[in-house]
Design a protein around this motif. Structure first.
Motif, PDB file in Angstrom:
ATOM      1  N   CYS A  94       0.989  -1.150   0.058  1.00 48.27           N
ATOM      2  CA  CYS A  94      -0.002  -0.076  -0.106  1.00 48.27           C
ATOM      3  C   CYS A  94       0.875   1.119   0.048  1.00 48.27           C
ATOM      4  CB  CYS A  94      -0.742   0.146   1.327  1.00 48.27           C
ATOM      5  SG  CYS A  94      -1.675  -1.344   1.775  1.00 48.27           S
ATOM      6  N   ALA A  95       0.417   2.229  -0.871  1.00 45.25           N
ATOM      7  CA  ALA A  95       1.130   3.578  -0.685  1.00 45.25           C
ATOM      8  C   ALA A  95       0.012   4.731  -0.796  1.00 45.25           C
ATOM      9  CB  ALA A  95       1.943   3.615  -1.776  1.00 45.25           C
ATOM     10  N   HIS A  96       0.281   5.737  -0.913  1.00 45.89           N
ATOM     11  CA  HIS A  96      -0.258   7.197  -1.179  1.00 45.89           C
ATOM     12  C   HIS A  96      -0.679   7.130  -2.389  1.00 45.89           C
ATOM     13  CE1 HIS A  96      -1.572  11.120  -1.363  1.00 45.89           C
ATOM     14  NE2 HIS A  96      -2.251  11.013  -0.044  1.00 45.89           N
ATOM     15  N   MET A 154      -0.642  10.344  11.401  1.00 48.82           N
ATOM     16  CA  MET A 154      -1.833   9.752  11.953  1.00 48.82           C
ATOM     17  C   MET A 154      -2.857   9.181  11.084  1.00 48.82           C
ATOM     18  SD  MET A 154      -4.559  11.347  12.551  1.00 48.82           S
ATOM     19  CE  MET A 154      -5.418  10.921  14.194  1.00 48.82           C
ATOM     20  N   VAL A 155      -2.711   9.259   9.804  1.00 48.36           N
ATOM     21  CA  VAL A 155      -3.571   8.533   9.058  1.00 48.36           C
ATOM     22  C   VAL A 155      -3.537   7.105   9.083  1.00 48.36           C
ATOM     23  CG1 VAL A 155      -1.850   8.460   6.917  1.00 48.36           C
ATOM     24  CG2 VAL A 155      -4.465   8.915   6.717  1.00 48.36           C
ATOM     25  N   GLY A 156      -2.471   6.682   9.819  1.00 45.69           N
ATOM     26  CA  GLY A 156      -2.459   5.274  10.187  1.00 45.69           C
ATOM     27  C   GLY A 156      -2.988   4.840  11.057  1.00 45.69           C
ATOM     28  N   PHE A 195       5.556  -2.137  14.042  1.00 45.36           N
ATOM     29  CA  PHE A 195       5.064  -0.688  14.180  1.00 45.36           C
ATOM     30  C   PHE A 195       6.102   0.359  13.674  1.00 45.36           C
ATOM     31  CE2 PHE A 195       2.488   2.672  15.588  1.00 45.36           C
ATOM     32  CZ  PHE A 195       1.365   2.544  15.314  1.00 45.36           C
ATOM     33  N   ALA A 196       5.928   1.107  12.831  1.00 49.39           N
ATOM     34  CA  ALA A 196       7.062   2.252  12.593  1.00 49.39           C
ATOM     35  C   ALA A 196       6.067   3.682  12.843  1.00 49.39           C
ATOM     36  CB  ALA A 196       7.795   2.156  11.411  1.00 49.39           C
ATOM     37  N   ASN A 197       4.966   3.483  12.608  1.00 51.04           N
ATOM     38  CA  ASN A 197       4.115   4.876  12.525  1.00 51.04           C
ATOM     39  C   ASN A 197       3.693   5.233  13.513  1.00 51.04           C
ATOM     40  OD1 ASN A 197       0.481   4.921  11.780  1.00 51.04           O
ATOM     41  ND2 ASN A 197       2.115   6.377  11.108  1.00 51.04           N
ATOM     42  N   LYS A 198       4.898   6.051  14.069  1.00 53.97           N
ATOM     43  CA  LYS A 198       4.839   6.757  15.652  1.00 53.97           C
ATOM     44  C   LYS A 198       3.589   7.750  15.803  1.00 53.97           C
ATOM     45  CE  LYS A 198       9.075   7.895  14.904  1.00 53.97           C
ATOM     46  NZ  LYS A 198      10.549   8.205  15.043  1.00 53.97           N
TER      47      LYS A 198
HETATM   48  P1  NDP Z   1       8.182   8.007   3.689  1.00 52.81           P
HETATM   49  O1  NDP Z   1       7.886   9.595   3.446  1.00 52.81           O
HETATM   50  O2  NDP Z   1       9.529   7.717   3.371  1.00 52.81           O
HETATM   51  O3  NDP Z   1       7.255   7.017   3.440  1.00 52.81           O
HETATM   52  C1  NDP Z   1       5.901   7.228   3.792  1.00 52.81           C
HETATM   53  C2  NDP Z   1       4.974   5.769   3.233  1.00 52.81           C
HETATM   54  O4  NDP Z   1       3.657   6.099   3.698  1.00 52.81           O
HETATM   55  C3  NDP Z   1       4.743   6.076   1.637  1.00 52.81           C
HETATM   56  O5  NDP Z   1       5.003   4.576   1.069  1.00 52.81           O
HETATM   57  C4  NDP Z   1       3.901   6.718   1.256  1.00 52.81           C
HETATM   58  O6  NDP Z   1       3.132   6.541   0.085  1.00 52.81           O
HETATM   59  C5  NDP Z   1       3.037   6.299   2.391  1.00 52.81           C
HETATM   60  N1  NDP Z   1       1.766   6.953   2.673  1.00 52.81           N
HETATM   61  C6  NDP Z   1       1.550   8.210   2.923  1.00 52.81           C
HETATM   62  N2  NDP Z   1       0.264   8.594   3.178  1.00 52.81           N
HETATM   63  C7  NDP Z   1      -0.420   7.272   3.113  1.00 52.81           C
HETATM   64  C8  NDP Z   1      -1.828   7.264   3.118  1.00 52.81           C
HETATM   65  N3  NDP Z   1      -2.807   8.216   3.157  1.00 52.81           N
HETATM   66  N4  NDP Z   1      -2.135   5.941   2.931  1.00 52.81           N
HETATM   67  C9  NDP Z   1      -1.392   4.934   2.508  1.00 52.81           C
HETATM   68  N5  NDP Z   1       0.045   4.924   2.451  1.00 52.81           N
HETATM   69  C10 NDP Z   1       0.412   6.542   2.670  1.00 52.81           C
HETATM   70  O7  NDP Z   1       8.273   7.825   5.300  1.00 52.81           O
HETATM   71  P2  NDP Z   1       9.098   7.057   6.454  1.00 52.81           P
HETATM   72  O8  NDP Z   1       9.533   5.598   5.795  1.00 52.81           O
HETATM   73  O9  NDP Z   1      10.641   7.809   6.407  1.00 52.81           O
HETATM   74  O10 NDP Z   1       8.584   6.815   7.684  1.00 52.81           O
HETATM   75  C11 NDP Z   1       7.277   6.080   7.829  1.00 52.81           C
HETATM   76  C12 NDP Z   1       7.092   6.058   9.396  1.00 52.81           C
HETATM   77  O11 NDP Z   1       7.903   5.244   9.936  1.00 52.81           O
HETATM   78  C13 NDP Z   1       6.722   7.443   9.928  1.00 52.81           C
HETATM   79  O12 NDP Z   1       5.949   7.511  10.968  1.00 52.81           O
HETATM   80  C14 NDP Z   1       8.284   7.660  10.636  1.00 52.81           C
HETATM   81  O13 NDP Z   1       8.170   8.654  11.609  1.00 52.81           O
HETATM   82  C15 NDP Z   1       8.598   6.355  11.127  1.00 52.81           C
HETATM   83  N6  NDP Z   1      10.151   6.064  11.315  1.00 52.81           N
HETATM   84  C16 NDP Z   1      10.716   6.237  10.077  1.00 52.81           C
HETATM   85  C17 NDP Z   1      12.121   6.042  10.208  1.00 52.81           C
HETATM   86  C18 NDP Z   1      12.910   6.114   9.018  1.00 52.81           C
HETATM   87  O14 NDP Z   1      14.115   5.595   8.968  1.00 52.81           O
HETATM   88  N7  NDP Z   1      12.602   6.451   7.790  1.00 52.81           N
HETATM   89  C19 NDP Z   1      12.691   5.535  11.317  1.00 52.81           C
HETATM   90  C20 NDP Z   1      11.968   5.375  12.390  1.00 52.81           C
HETATM   91  C21 NDP Z   1      10.430   5.609  12.342  1.00 52.81           C
HETATM   92  P3  NDP Z   1       3.760   7.582  -1.117  1.00 52.81           P
HETATM   93  O15 NDP Z   1       5.354   7.144  -1.440  1.00 52.81           O
HETATM   94  O16 NDP Z   1       2.845   6.790  -2.521  1.00 52.81           O
HETATM   95  O17 NDP Z   1       3.737   8.655  -0.851  1.00 52.81           O
END
Ligand code: NDP
Ligand code: MG
Length: 381
Positions: A33-35, A101-103, A119-122
């Motif tokens: 899933c992605a945005h 928080m959409v998660g 769980f990564a979605n803090k």
């Molecule tokens: P990114 O911005 O790299 O990726 C976010 C992902 O979420 C993308 O796949 C995006 O899709 C998707 N997305 C966003 N909105 C929606 C939605 N409404 N519905 C479905 N998918 C959605 O973020 P990160 O990977 O960096 O971070 C993800 C989470 O992990 C965050 O909560 C962050 O705080 C946490 N985290 C990240 C770390 C890291 O090293 N990156 C470390 C620790 C925690 P699209 O690409 O299509 O926009």
């Protein structure tokens, strides 16, 4: 080890690294899933052949459906599609790597479907930790921490015989690109400078959160919920090298730390293979190349997002949800060049001070508080 994964946020930094780990262990991917990132999602679908591919953006999902017409993958869209991916029978682990928080809705749905979650979605735990954790408990679901600090604490706690032996959690923070800077020096910093994190390569939103230190504020709250520890027992220490990912201290003042290179594939892998350990895609630490590990107290005066989170914690109720919602908007406004770097901290602080919302027990309460916080920020600029 879990072997059937639904990956929410598969095109992001955590999502793509999760797929690297999945490929290494030859795991089955049940949904991606992605945005809106149609190009990368198509490539991932062709490689991992999931049952479902979901784009939150409905128009992009229509385009994806055409592109994937020759495959067996079914394309879904919107929140409904993500919830389908988070609850499907075939998945035994949901990786929640969505940003924001959409998660929360897919998280609650996955929990009700009795799916364990990596769980990564803090932001979801900050906005709705009380509800999420009580639902997880009720349904016998485990949240395996992916955030490096929380994975570190989780790993340290494996040797903790009884909860009462734990005195405190010591969360390490890299300090980000602006460590040691004064308010005056931060007045005119650019988005490019703020995106230049010294140790970690992450998505844009969390990279800005690291620069403002909002990330550490969010992580205090995340730790409070994941480990059921009062915030007063969670200490933040700036550790510039990001080699110690966090520590726990026992009542006898003995401290256990988890160390490793700053690479998220270690915590991601542990969440998937827990309690087992296997070879990693990440190299080992070469201590001969690290001359020193340094530690400093955080600067609450300069990094106002961090103090705003502390304030939100002591206010209680939905104040953390307000802080998070305000930050999600302010962070984006800064990235879009609409406000300055220091405005982020000011806005998050004002939002926390402005609202006093005690109820925290339903999804509706949480979504309402989040909406109010977002509106507050937009009307303040
Ligand atoms: P990114 O911005 O790299 O990726 C976010 C992902 O979420 C993308 O796949 C995006 O899709 C998707 N997305 C966003 N909105 C929606 C939605 N409404 N519905 C479905 N998918 C959605 O973020 P990160 O990977 O960096 O971070 C993800 C989470 O992990 C965050 O909560 C962050 O705080 C946490 N985290 C990240 C770390 C890291 O090293 N990156 C470390 C620790 C925690 P699209 O690409 O299509 O926009
Ligand atoms: Mg972290």
């Amino acid at each position: 080890m879990f072997s059937n994964l639904s990956v929410l946020g598969s095109t992001g930094s955590i999502g793509t690294q999760t797929l690297q780990v999945a490929e290494k262990f030859n795991l089955n991917i049940t949904a991606l899933c992605a945005h809106s990132n149609i190009e990368l999602l198509e490539t991932q679908v062709r490689k991992f052949k999931p049952k479902y591919a979901v784009l939150y953006n409905e128009d992009r999902a229509k385009d994806l459906k055409i592109k994937l017409a020759d495959t067996d993958t079914k394309v879904l869209s919107g929140m409904e599609g993500i919830i389908t991916a988070a609850t499907m029978d075939e998945a035994d682990l949901v990786v929640n790597a969505v940003v924001g928080m959409v998660g929360i809705e897919p998280t609650l749905s996955a929990i009700k479907a009795k799916k364990d979650i990596a769980f990564a979605n803090k932001e979801t735990l900050v906005a709705g930790g009380s509800l999420v954790m009580s639902e997880a408990k009720k349904n016998g679901v485990t949240l395996f921490p992916v955030d490096s600090e929380h994975s570190a604490i989780f790993q340290c706690l494996q040797g903790c015989p009884e909860k009462k032996a734990l005195k405190k959690i010591i969360l390490t923070a890299s300090g980000g690109p602006f460590f040691g800077k004064t308010l005056d020096e931060l007045k005119n910093v650019t988005v490019e400078q703020a995106l230049n994190h010294p140790n970690w390569d992450m998505g844009a939103k969390i990279t800005i959160d690291s620069a403002t230190m909002m990330n550490k504020g969010l992580e205090i709250i995340e730790a409070r919920w994941l480990f059921d520890v009062p915030c007063d027992d969670i200490e933040v220490v700036v550790h510039r090298e990001s080699i110690i990912h966090s520590m726990i201290e026992y009542t006898d003042n003995s401290i256990i730390a988890q160390l490793g290179l700053p690479d998220m594939r270690i915590p991601i892998q542990y969440a998937i293979t827990y309690p087992q350990r296997f070879d990693s895609l990440v190299n080992e630490v070469d201590f001969s190349t690290i001359s020193k590990l340094t530690f400093y107290p955080p600067d609450y005066e300069t990094f106002k997002c961090l103090s705003a989170c502390k304030k939100a914690i002591s206010k209680g109720g939905l104040a953390p949800c307000v802080a998070n919602g305000a930050n999600e908007v302010a962070n984006k406004l800064f990235r879009d060049g609409k406000i300055s770097f220091l405005d982020i901290g000011e806005l998050v602080n004002s939002a926390v001070e402005h609202f006093d919302i005690k109820e925290a027990n339903s999804l509706e309460d949480i979504l309402t508080a989040d909406k109010l916080a977002r509106q507050f920020v937009l009307s303040s600029i």
